[in-house]
Structures are given as C-alpha cells and as structure tokens.
Scaffold this motif. Structure first.
Motif, short mmCIF file in Angstrom:
data_model
loop_
_atom_site.label_atom_id
_atom_site.label_comp_id
_atom_site.label_asym_id
_atom_site.label_seq_id
_atom_site.Cartn_x
_atom_site.Cartn_y
_atom_site.Cartn_z
N LYS A 253 0.84 -1.21 0.00
CA LYS A 253 0.00 0.00 0.00
C LYS A 253 0.87 1.26 0.00
O LYS A 253 0.60 2.22 -0.73
N ALA A 254 1.94 1.25 0.79
CA ALA A 254 2.82 2.41 0.86
C ALA A 254 3.66 2.54 -0.40
O ALA A 254 4.01 3.66 -0.82
N ALA A 255 3.96 1.41 -1.03
CA ALA A 255 4.83 1.43 -2.21
C ALA A 255 4.11 2.01 -3.43
O ALA A 255 4.72 2.75 -4.21
N TRP A 256 2.82 1.69 -3.58
CA TRP A 256 2.10 2.11 -4.77
C TRP A 256 1.60 3.55 -4.61
O TRP A 256 0.41 3.82 -4.58
N THR A 257 2.56 4.45 -4.53
CA THR A 257 2.31 5.89 -4.42
C THR A 257 3.30 6.59 -5.34
O THR A 257 4.20 5.96 -5.91
N LYS A 258 3.16 7.91 -5.45
CA LYS A 258 4.08 8.66 -6.30
C LYS A 258 5.52 8.51 -5.81
O LYS A 258 6.43 8.27 -6.61
N ASN A 259 5.74 8.62 -4.50
CA ASN A 259 7.10 8.48 -3.97
C ASN A 259 7.64 7.08 -4.20
O ASN A 259 8.83 6.89 -4.48
N GLY A 260 6.77 6.08 -4.06
CA GLY A 260 7.20 4.71 -4.31
C GLY A 260 7.62 4.52 -5.76
O GLY A 260 8.62 3.84 -6.05
N LEU A 261 6.85 5.12 -6.68
CA LEU A 261 7.21 5.01 -8.09
C LEU A 261 8.54 5.70 -8.38
O LEU A 261 9.36 5.17 -9.13
N LEU A 262 8.77 6.85 -7.78
CA LEU A 262 10.04 7.53 -7.98
C LEU A 262 11.21 6.67 -7.49
O LEU A 262 12.29 6.67 -8.09
N GLN A 263 10.98 5.93 -6.41
CA GLN A 263 12.01 5.01 -5.92
C GLN A 263 12.25 3.89 -6.94
O GLN A 263 13.39 3.50 -7.20
N ALA A 264 11.17 3.38 -7.55
CA ALA A 264 11.30 2.34 -8.58
C ALA A 264 12.04 2.88 -9.81
O ALA A 264 12.83 2.16 -10.42
N VAL A 265 11.78 4.15 -10.14
CA VAL A 265 12.48 4.77 -11.27
C VAL A 265 13.98 4.83 -10.98
O VAL A 265 14.81 4.53 -11.84
#
Length: 342
Positions: A253-265
């Motif tokens: 739940k915490a990962a699927w956010t804008k900040n989580g996506l930026l981390q994946a990028v």
C-alpha cells in the motif's frame, strides 16, 4: 485480420516490446481455425546457417516439431507428405528448393490452412542463406494461386526486412533488400496506453485491496515510459517485489504511491538489464546514432523527423526515438535519463 486475409507481414519492434508474447497469444487464439507453426530462430545454432542443406534440414526439423503435436489423425496424403520431408532431412541434396517443394506438399494435403510464424529473425539476418530463404518465401507467395503455400507468414524481430541487407553488409547500408517487398504493413500499436496500464493495475489492486489512486499511478507510469511494455512491467515488478519490502515503505500500500514510483524509477536507472545493455551496445556499434542522441540531449537542437534519413530510421527501429509533431524526441523519460547518465 491480417492472418484471415492471408497476408504476409513482419512485426518489427524494439527489444523487449512484447513481440513474442503477442505471437504466442495469437497462436492460441487462432489454433482452432489454422495450424499454427511457430519457429524461433534463436534455437538455431550458427552452424545451422552454414549452407542451404544444413539450414533446410534444421528448418524442416523445427517445422515438424511444431506442426505434428496434437494431430493424432492425419489423412494418408498428409502422412505421406510428412514422411517424405522426414526422409529428406540430413540429405546433402536437401536444399531450399526441395524444402519448399515438400512444404508445398504438406500445405496441399493439410485439412486446415497453415500459418508460419518465425520469431527472432535477427538471429538469422547476418546469414546469406536466410536472405535466400526469404526470397523463396516471396516466390512461393507470388505463385500462391498456382501452387499450395502457407496461408499466412509472420516474421518478428527488431530489424525491418528492408534493413537485413544493411545488417548483412554494413558497407552497403544504403542498398535495400527486396525479398519481402510484398509484405503487408503491420500498423498495430503495441505500446500501452494510460488506460491499458490503468486496467492492469486495477486488477492488481483488486487482488490486494490496496485502494491505490489508479488514475494517478497509471498516469505516472505512462509519463515515465510512454507505454514501452518492458519498462511498464519492470517498474510494476520493482514496486511489487522491491519497494514494498524496503525499510522506507514496508508494505504494498505504501509502495504504490508517487514516492514509491520515484524510488522504482531510481532502481531501474541504476540496474543492468538486457534492454539497457542492448541499447548501449547499439551506441557503440553506430557512432552516427551516438552523435545524434548526444546532440539531442546536450544541445537541445531540433531534428526534423525524416524516415528517409538513415540514422533516424535506425534510431526509431531500435526504440531510441519517436516522432513528436514532426521532430525527433527521445522515446521516453526513462531512456532519456538513462542515456543522459551514460
């Protein structure tokens, strides 16, 4: 639609774009109407392209391995045609012409139209015997109303058929190969739209009951990837398997956010994978491509998008660039950042 109308066509897309996935799905979808023969040239060794007889035997063997399963009952004519081609395998006299004669006999005896799919044609494109094979396919297609032939033929790979001569003989890069000039245009957009991405992550959200902001996440994924299938899938995989278990996020739940996506990028930009290795390898092989991309990134100079320009044609074929309102643009933000770092 292309198969149903008996077309010969080529699917040319960049690496990791989903070509094989599409072909496998197409084979399953059409298997009740046609006999789908799927041959992957990556399974052929370099020795299989050393001469016509060796190639013809290797092709016939792969053809039978794909064609025969699931056919317990065959007519006498089809059984005889299969026996004939089986007996010819490994004979020195079994060159391309006899191969296509045997294949025509199988097509004539078959109770369903046969569709031939050849994947990873790039694996063969450095070999003259493969260009000769293409020429035979073309000849069979032109004469299809006088003699039995495959109902439809699909080739898949990165290189456009007209560029095979360029790959075979780099010193003749401005001369184009003609064996496939009868091919129909394949205009299907295989990239993911924002709505496509939203549909996929909605299913994921339904499975895990995360309550994520579907529209926002789909928009962010599209903004960074422009719908490049591998990049979309890889970012989602990183969110699911890596970001979600990191100390900073600790849950899906915490990962699927804008900040989580930026981390994946950040993760995808720092990793080595087959797509990025392939792209960087092309820069080493094509100095003019390297120069154009460097100029785009560091000077902001605009290039008109002209498919007749060799370096632009090659860059688009490899997936580096896209046509943005008549000008050349880097294909997506991930590529732009990765190339800039490089």
């Amino acid at each position: 639609q292309l198969v149903d109308t008996g077309k010969y066509f080529a699917i040319n897309r960049a690496r990791q774009y989903g070509k094989t996935t599409v072909l496998m799905a197409l084979s399953r979808y059409l298997q009740e109407k046609y006999y789908m023969v799927f041959i992957d040239f990556q399974t052929f060794g370099s020795a299989d392209f050393c001469g016509e007889a060796i190639f013809s035997s290797a092709f016939a063997d792969s053809f039978l391995a794909s064609f025969l399963p699931g056919k317990p009952a065959m007519s006498d004519a089809l059984q005889n045609a299969i026996t004939d081609i089986s007996q010819d395998i490994d004979r020195e006299s079994f060159t391309l012409r006899p191969l296509f004669q045997r294949l025509a006999m199988i097509c004539a005896a078959s109770d369903r139209p046969i569709v031939l799919i050849v994947d990873e044609v790039d694996s063969a494109a450095n070999n003259q015997v493969f260009l000769d094979f293409l020429a035979q396919l073309r000849a069979q297609y032109i004469q299809r109303f006088q003699q039995p032939a495959f109902w439809s033929v699909i080739l898949a790979g990165v290189y456009d058929i007209k560029n095979l001569r360029r790959k075979l003989r780099p010193e003749e890069e401005h001369k184009y190969n003609s064996p496939w000039n009868i091919a129909a245009d394949f205009k299907v957009d295989m990239s993911f739209s924002k709505d496509d991405i939203a549909g996929m992550i909605q299913e994921y959200d339904n499975d895990y009951q995360l309550g994520m902001a579907i529209d926002e996440m789909a928009g962010l994924l599209y903004d960074y990837t422009s719908g490049y299938p591998f990049l979309v899938s890889r970012l989602c995989q990183l969110l699911d398997e890596d970001v979600s278990i990191s100390k900073e996020y600790g849950s899906k739940k915490a990962a699927w956010t804008k900040n989580g996506l930026l981390q994946a990028v950040r993760m995808i930009l720092s990793e080595k994978n087959t797509l990025f290795e392939s792209l960087i390898g092309k820069l080493h092989d094509a100095p003019s491509l390297n120069t154009m991309l460097r100029t785009l990134l560091f000077t902001g100079r605009a290039f008109s998008y002209s498919a007749d320009e060799n370096v632009i044609d090659v860059a688009a074929m490899f997936g580096f660039i896209k046509n943005l309102n008549g000008t050349v643009a880097i294909a997506n933000r991930i590529f732009e950042m990765r190339l800039y770092n490089y």
